[in-house]
Scaffold this motif. Structure first.
Motif, PDB file in Angstrom:
ATOM      1  N   LYS A  33       0.850  -1.187   0.000  1.00  0.00           N
ATOM      2  CA  LYS A  33       0.000   0.000   0.000  1.00  0.00           C
ATOM      3  C   LYS A  33       0.889   1.243   0.000  1.00  0.00           C
ATOM      4  CE  LYS A  33      -2.128  -2.173   3.306  1.00  0.00           C
ATOM      5  NZ  LYS A  33      -2.838  -2.393   4.569  1.00  0.00           N
ATOM      6  N   THR A  74      -0.882  -0.641  -4.500  1.00  0.00           N
ATOM      7  CA  THR A  74      -2.207  -0.052  -4.331  1.00  0.00           C
ATOM      8  C   THR A  74      -2.051   1.322  -3.696  1.00  0.00           C
ATOM      9  OG1 THR A  74      -3.125  -2.245  -3.975  1.00  0.00           O
ATOM     10  CG2 THR A  74      -4.461  -0.392  -3.266  1.00  0.00           C
ATOM     11  N   ALA A  75      -2.563   2.346  -4.392  1.00  0.00           N
ATOM     12  CA  ALA A  75      -2.414   3.710  -3.856  1.00  0.00           C
ATOM     13  C   ALA A  75      -3.578   4.040  -2.923  1.00  0.00           C
ATOM     14  CB  ALA A  75      -2.368   4.719  -4.998  1.00  0.00           C
ATOM     15  N   VAL A  76      -3.254   4.421  -1.672  1.00  0.00           N
ATOM     16  CA  VAL A  76      -4.283   4.810  -0.700  1.00  0.00           C
ATOM     17  C   VAL A  76      -4.201   6.322  -0.504  1.00  0.00           C
ATOM     18  CG1 VAL A  76      -5.185   4.451   1.622  1.00  0.00           C
ATOM     19  CG2 VAL A  76      -3.995   2.594   0.456  1.00  0.00           C
ATOM     20  N   ARG A  99     -10.476   4.781   2.208  1.00  0.00           N
ATOM     21  CA  ARG A  99      -9.115   4.310   2.465  1.00  0.00           C
ATOM     22  C   ARG A  99      -9.133   2.858   2.907  1.00  0.00           C
ATOM     23  NH1 ARG A  99      -8.124   9.493   5.670  1.00  0.00           N
ATOM     24  NH2 ARG A  99      -7.776  10.815   3.879  1.00  0.00           N
ATOM     25  N   ILE A 152     -10.058   0.546  -0.026  1.00  0.00           N
ATOM     26  CA  ILE A 152      -8.979   0.502  -1.025  1.00  0.00           C
ATOM     27  C   ILE A 152      -7.845  -0.375  -0.492  1.00  0.00           C
ATOM     28  CG2 ILE A 152      -7.125   1.852  -2.094  1.00  0.00           C
ATOM     29  CD1 ILE A 152      -9.095   4.147  -2.404  1.00  0.00           C
ATOM     30  N   SER A 153      -7.536  -0.220   0.809  1.00  0.00           N
ATOM     31  CA  SER A 153      -6.462  -1.007   1.402  1.00  0.00           C
ATOM     32  C   SER A 153      -6.747  -2.501   1.313  1.00  0.00           C
ATOM     33  CB  SER A 153      -6.269  -0.640   2.874  1.00  0.00           C
ATOM     34  OG  SER A 153      -5.992   0.727   2.990  1.00  0.00           O
ATOM     35  N   GLN A 206      -8.180  -3.792  -1.164  1.00  0.00           N
ATOM     36  CA  GLN A 206      -8.357  -4.004  -2.596  1.00  0.00           C
ATOM     37  C   GLN A 206      -9.808  -4.294  -2.959  1.00  0.00           C
ATOM     38  OE1 GLN A 206      -5.196  -6.251  -4.485  1.00  0.00           O
ATOM     39  NE2 GLN A 206      -4.077  -6.208  -2.563  1.00  0.00           N
TER      40      GLN A 206
END
Lengths: 170, 331, 500
Positions: free
Chosen positions: B149, B175-177, C450, C453-454, C456
């Protein structure tokens, strides 16, 4: 969820509930157009969830209103004073830029006090000037909030005070 | 009415002392800061401006007008008169507005007074990450695609550009947070919510020194004197040098069309400010490179920055429009 | 230890530093009380103003302003129903009804003493537990922030008044207002309808002044004929007996304040609201119902928001991470003065930590002194005839809304929300939930995104990881329990068991 059967209904309460419902449906649609159902993390996901909650609870309010056969309250929702005063405040806001903060606020204070209190001219004048002076010193001079200038060239006047007669002034 | 009063005021001034055109500034100036109070742009501007005020002989009233990645402040200053009394105190962001679809105004609509300093990007990782160098990170990410991340500050921000640079050189599936700024993202890195983060050296420096996060590489062609042991990125990815030197910058601008006398006065004032010992010391300690560019030099710097970065983000697929549309040449 | 003590008392025996803290606290109270002037604004102006000063002098002044400002917001909240600062929103809920009953003096007295007490608890925890608390605060992951914010939004249940459905409508509307503008994560436009003016969102302070101050002022116009409320000034300093009674609540809510204050990015406003909610849930028998002038409704938020001051300094002094917007500017000020705030500050400049703690104690004491004097004159404000007071409130509201961003557009928003708030009140919708929604929208939205997304985008692993973390589990349980206690679900379950 909505239990106040014994409550007296206010004039326009049903209409207000409907307006809220319509607005919430529009907001739900608008949220959908942000990103559709593209991803759980899309910028539209949270707005859609929030507006869906709003649509749901607004529906409950509307259903509750429809079920309730309360007596209509005789109370005026929008008395004349409120309408007049609101119009005056909006005129004040509109005058802020063309007239400038100081003249617009001065006129507003005088007129509003006349409208609401029928204060004597002298009293209104003193209160208006004193409160404006206080606001100006705190906001413009201490906190350096540049208020709309309009027709009074404040900056030039301030600069004159600052640079010409008294060079030691901060 | 207004003119009349100005006239009267001018008249009194004539009586008090002669007023001619080169008497800029005749009143206080306004400085519009693109970013919020306490941020790096804010700190830089608030520390250089008191020195410039001494030279100018007038106050610069600074206000933070945040939002829209700085676009709100930029548009505001552009809407003011081109008289030199409203300064735009900004960072690099407007140079990407066009390709990011945030409007048609960038620094080509402004006259640079002084490009004060440039930040050096550095790639940092959380302490318990299973990699200690850039090479190891690349290997790890390739073996575990999508699991690493990487902190980001939104499309067009420093982390996204540096990530794009790295990804232009090698396969780096991360993965961009997104976070609101490099401060919150670095906090998340310390708390383990993200694994790596490209940040500006100044923001990460104290945490690196304290051993709370570990540096992988500086995004430069040589090591930085503040952290001499951290290898430059070109040790691992030599071809990345075509983009370098690259970094976020801070500058003071006025709207195009401002009278040359005003530009001259302001340039002299801010140059003196940037040369002051206080400011130099502050920049050195924070790991910023002092630039102090004005005139043609500043313009050339801005153009090169825009061309390198616009094409980089466009090729990485994070731009909304092609730089070609705006006639931004390929580097 | 003796060294720490000598740093701690640096300012105590230095008349000039003592004066600066006193002056800062005094100014802070008024800055906090005036809507539109914020501590953030005052402290950032001070950065350029104190540029050439000695760093200790500058810090003394700023610490005073911070402590005084957080407290000062309660003044206008109680007297005029305009929270002078966001951290005083919860104070208005019961403080204003108290003033309307002629007990403004007592309300200010309670809020002052409780602010002092909360402030001291915050400082004590800063002094003894800073490294532990800041490490704890760092372990909060995006999903924990999200759960915390959801816990906060459930407060709508406490703020809804007679109809929960109407409260939820208002809360959801507030959350939507909070998302207006360029999305901070992707720069995507949300609800901007093509206006650049909306890119920056709708100013939170404008919404707050409109919904509270202007809506109330317009509502007051309906009863212009009623004489102004005579204030009975019998007692200002609360009696020892009542202090003892409120002390446990104050201590508990101060703890809430410290923890929330220490979390990066969450400040005194949320702390105060959560403390209010806590009080409403735990106090079984308030003398007066909450929302009608319960003293407990003042004790909780006022203890919590000043405790959050000490809390906000915890990550700032130990790690160089701001606990809120004001400490972010403190960090900037330290940079400018050549100190490098960060984890090394405690090691390289240990005197700084104890110096700040000592200053905070002084600021807290001055706050008590200045807070308890001059109350009589202040309460006179409520006795001004409405025909004069209402125009003055409007003037202050207009300047306040304008001053935040120097924007006339914000003035229109403020008026728009004022009129909306007027109608909402007439039809039984509370304005509190709207504000709550605006405050918490970003926290929920950004941290949800966030978090997912973390993972996935896998909901499954999102929940799996949530149940694997003790902190998340606790927060999740708190959310579930709160929902159950607010909805009829618990009743259904009970009935089900009884039948079985």
């Amino acid at each position: 969820m909505d239990y106040h059967e014994h409550h007296v209904k206010h004039r326009g309460e049903d209409a207000f509930g409907l307006v809220v419902l319509v607005v919430s449906v529009l907001l739900l649609w608008k949220s959908y157009t942000i990103a559709g159902f593209s991803a759980l993390s899309s910028p539209g996901a949270f707005p859609m969830a929030a507006s869906a909650v709003m649509v749901f609870s607004a529906s409950l309010v509307v259903i509750g209103n429809a079920r309730r056969r309360g007596r209509l309250s005789g109370e005026e929702i929008l008395p004349r004073t409120v309408v007049l005063f609101t119009a005056l405040v909006i005129a004040y806001a509109a005058a802020l830029v063309p007239l400038g903060f100081l003249p617009a606020s001065f006129l507003f204070l005088i007129l509003a006090m006349k409208l609401l209190y029928r204060a004597s001219w002298l009293r209104s004048l003193i209160i208006a000037l004193a409160s404006l002076a206080l606001v100006y010193i705190v906001f413009r001079l201490v906190f350096q909030v540049v208020l709309p200038q309009g027709i009074v060239p404040e900056d030039e006047i301030l600069a004159m005070f600052r640079h010409h007669p008294a060079p030691e002034a901060p | 009415m207004r003119r009349l009063l100005v006239g009267a005021a001018a008249l009194t001034m004539v009586v008090a002392g002669p007023v001619v055109a080169q008497d800029f500034p005749a009143k206080d100036l306004q400085g519009i800061i693109q970013w919020g109070a306490g941020g790096s742009t804010d700190v830089v501007m608030r520390s250089v401006t008191p020195h410039a005020e001494e030279v100018l002989g007038a106050d610069v009233v600074m206000q933070n007008k945040t939002g829209g990645v700085g676009a709100i402040a930029t548009k505001f200053v552009y809407a003011q008169k081109a008289d030199g009394y409203t300064l735009l105190m900004g960072a690099e962001n407007p140079q990407l507005y066009k390709v990011m679809g945030l409007g048609d105004i960038d620094y080509s609509s402004f006259v640079p007074i002084d490009i004060l300093a440039r930040g050096v990007p550095i790639l940092v990782a959380k302490n318990d990450a299973p990699y200690g160098t850039l090479k190891e990170l690349i290997d790890y990410a390739q073996a575990h695609p999508g699991e690493v991340k990487v902190g980001s500050t939104g499309p067009g921000g420093l982390p996204s550009v540096v990530t794009a640079m790295l990804q232009s050189q090698t396969d780096l599936p991360m993965t961009a947070v997104p976070y609101d700024g490099d401060g919150p993202a670095l906090t998340a890195l310390m708390g383990g919510a993200i694994d790596v983060m490209p940040a500006v050296l100044g923001a990460a420096l104290e945490n690196i020194k304290a051993g709370r996060i570990k540096p992988l590489a500086v995004i430069e062609t040589e090591a930085n004197p503040v952290l001499p042991d951290v290898p430059p990125v070109t040790d691992t990815l030599p071809d990345i040098a075509t983009y370098l030197p690259w970094g976020p910058f801070f500058g003071v601008f006025v709207k195009e069309g401002t009278p040359p006398e005003a530009v001259e006065k302001l340039t002299a004032a801010y140059r003196a400010g940037a040369e002051s010992d206080d400011f130099k010391k502050l920049m050195d300690e924070r790991g910023y490179k002092l630039m102090n560019l004005s005139g043609e030099e500043a313009r050339a710097f801005l153009d090169r920055w825009q061309s390198v970065t616009s094409w980089l983000v466009y090729d990485a697929g994070i731009a909304k429009k092609s730089p070609e549309e705006f006639g931004i040449p390929k580097p | 230890m003796t060294e720490a003590l000598s740093y701690f008392t640096t300012a105590w025996f230095d008349p000039w530093l003592l004066f600066l803290i006193a002056a800062g606290t005094f100014a802070g109270i008024y800055i906090g009380a005036i809507p539109g002037l914020s501590v953030t604004m005052a402290v950032s102006i001070l950065i350029s103003f104190t540029f050439s000063w000695d760093v200790n002098d500058a810090l003394c002044l700023m610490v005073g302003i911070f402590m005084g400002g957080v407290y000062g917001g309660s003044r206008t909240a109680i007297l005029l129903n305009i929270p002078g600062a966001p951290s005083a929103i919860a104070t208005a809920l019961d403080g204003y009804p108290l003033a309307q009953r002629g007990e403004a003096g007592e309300a200010i007295g309670i809020s002052t003493v409780m602010s002092f007490f909360g402030g001291m608890v915050g400082i004590a925890l800063l002094a003894i537990g800073a490294p532990i608390i800041s490490d704890f605060a760092l372990t909060f992951q995006p999903r924990d922030y999200m759960l915390l914010a959801i816990l906060g939004i459930l407060l709508v249940g406490s703020l809804s008044g007679e109809s929960l459905a109407k409260g939820v409508v208002a809360g959801a509307f507030g959350m939507l207002i909070g998302t207006v503008g360029l999305d901070p994560l992707t720069a995507e436009e949300r609800f901007t309808f093509g206006f650049t003016e909306l890119w920056n969102g709708i100013s939170f302070v404008a919404v707050m002044i409109g919904l509270f101050g202007v809506a109330e002022a317009l509502g007051q116009l309906r009863q212009l004929e009623l004489p102004a409320i005579k204030q009975k000034i019998t007692r200002i300093v609360p009696s020892w007996a009542s202090l003892r009674r409120y002390l446990p609540l104050s201590l508990q809510t101060s703890m809430i304040g410290v923890i929330i204050g220490a979390l990066p990015g969450v400040g005194g406003d949320i702390a105060a609201l959560m403390a209010y909610d806590y009080a409403k849930r735990t106090v079984r028998d308030p003398e007066v119902p909450f929302g009608k002038g319960a003293r407990e409704g003042l004790v909780a938020p006022e203890s919590a928001n000043n405790a959050a001051v000490g809390g906000a300094f915890i990550p700032m002094l130990t790690l160089g991470i701001p606990g809120d917007a004001v400490t972010a500017i403190f960090i900037g000020a330290l940079f400018i003065h050549g100190l490098n705030p960060g984890p090394m500050l405690m090691i390289e400049q240990p005197h700084m930590f104890w110096f700040m703690v000592g200053n905070l104690v002084l600021a807290c004491v001055f706050m008590l002194i200045f807070g308890l004097t001059g109350i009589r004159i202040f309460t006179k404000i409520v006795e001004i005839p409405k025909g004069i007071l209402i125009p003055l409130i409007l003037l202050l509201s207009v300047v306040g809304a304008y001053a935040v961003n120097n924007s006339v557009t914000d003035v229109y928003w403020m008026l728009g929300f004022g009129v909306l708030g007027y109608f909402m009140k007439q039809y039984g919708y509370q304005v509190g939930p709207v504000i709550l929604g605006v405050i918490l929208a970003r926290l929920i939205d950004e941290n949800w995104r966030r978090a997912i997304i973390s993972e996935q985008e896998h909901l499954g692993s999102f929940f799996a990881n949530m149940f694997a973390s003790p902190l998340s589990l606790v927060l999740f349980a708190a959310v579930v329990l709160t929902v159950l206690s607010q909805t009829p679900v618990l009743g259904w379950i009970r009935r089900l068991f009884r039948r079985a």
